[in-house]
Design an enzyme around this catalytic site. Sequence first.
Site, short mmCIF file in Angstrom:
data_model
loop_
_atom_site.label_atom_id
_atom_site.label_comp_id
_atom_site.label_asym_id
_atom_site.label_seq_id
_atom_site.Cartn_x
_atom_site.Cartn_y
_atom_site.Cartn_z
N ASP A 57 0.83 -1.20 0.00
CA ASP A 57 0.00 0.00 0.00
C ASP A 57 0.87 1.26 0.00
O ASP A 57 0.60 2.23 -0.72
CB ASP A 57 -0.92 -0.02 1.22
CG ASP A 57 -1.73 1.25 1.36
OD1 ASP A 57 -2.57 1.52 0.48
OD2 ASP A 57 -1.54 1.98 2.35
N ASP A 126 -6.58 -6.34 -1.47
CA ASP A 126 -5.54 -6.71 -0.52
C ASP A 126 -4.42 -7.48 -1.21
O ASP A 126 -3.23 -7.22 -0.99
CB ASP A 126 -6.12 -7.58 0.60
CG ASP A 126 -6.99 -6.80 1.56
OD1 ASP A 126 -6.99 -5.56 1.49
OD2 ASP A 126 -7.69 -7.45 2.37
N GLU A 129 -2.21 -5.27 -3.43
CA GLU A 129 -1.25 -4.53 -2.64
C GLU A 129 -0.14 -5.44 -2.12
O GLU A 129 1.04 -5.06 -2.09
CB GLU A 129 -1.95 -3.83 -1.48
CG GLU A 129 -2.87 -2.70 -1.93
CD GLU A 129 -3.66 -2.07 -0.81
OE1 GLU A 129 -4.21 -0.98 -1.01
OE2 GLU A 129 -3.73 -2.67 0.29
#
Length: 241
Positions: A57, A126, A129
């Site tokens: 991220d 998710d 990332e």
Amino acid sequence: MGTPVFDGGMTARGDLAALTERLGHAFSDPELLVRALTHASVQGGGETYQRLEFLGDRVLGLVVADALFRMYPKADEGELSPRFTRLVRRETCAEVAREADLGRHIRLGPGESTSGGRTKDAILADVCEAVMGALYVDGGLEAARGFIERYWGDRLAQKVERLKDAKTALQEWAHSQGHQRTPAYREVERAGPDHAPVFTVEVQVEGVRPATGQGSSKRIAEQSAAEAMLVRERVWKGAKP
């Protein structure tokens, strides 16, 4: 350690050739990629993607901020900020995960697989990332940058007028429709671990059906909710960024 319990997708030492080709990087440590694809629902499957997701991220944010800074030398913070928000939001990461076909490689527990985990935006975002985190750890910033430039390139160059701040645009539209009250935002849910929360925010405009959006912060979720309403009400087109 016992045999990992998951749905029969990619194994820890399965054939990663097709996926690594799409990622544009040959891993010196393939286990990093496997970890980036391992959901917490896998029993006995070793480390999951959460730590790599946390890192990825931040890597995405750095690369995107740097690219915007270089691509738009005359843009001020007021223009760069909504561009950045749109590019790093979870919905965009989920779109990229689909384009890179990450879903079919995710290691899921049987229950999560049965419930459609491979198509859930939250899991896809998710994993996207986490994969960027794995690329960074294995190959440095340039490996991660190569992936980001490949899948975010067109998004970085999108037209400026499409990127007007969604909350501002919604407020202007609401007033133009005769609604005197400013759009109201409220948090309706917070999920995920402390290091990677997912906020769900609802926006209400007088006389209009509410809309919701998600994001890794309340600010991003509010922008997402505002955009959802603008698209639904056909103020903005629903084209991909």
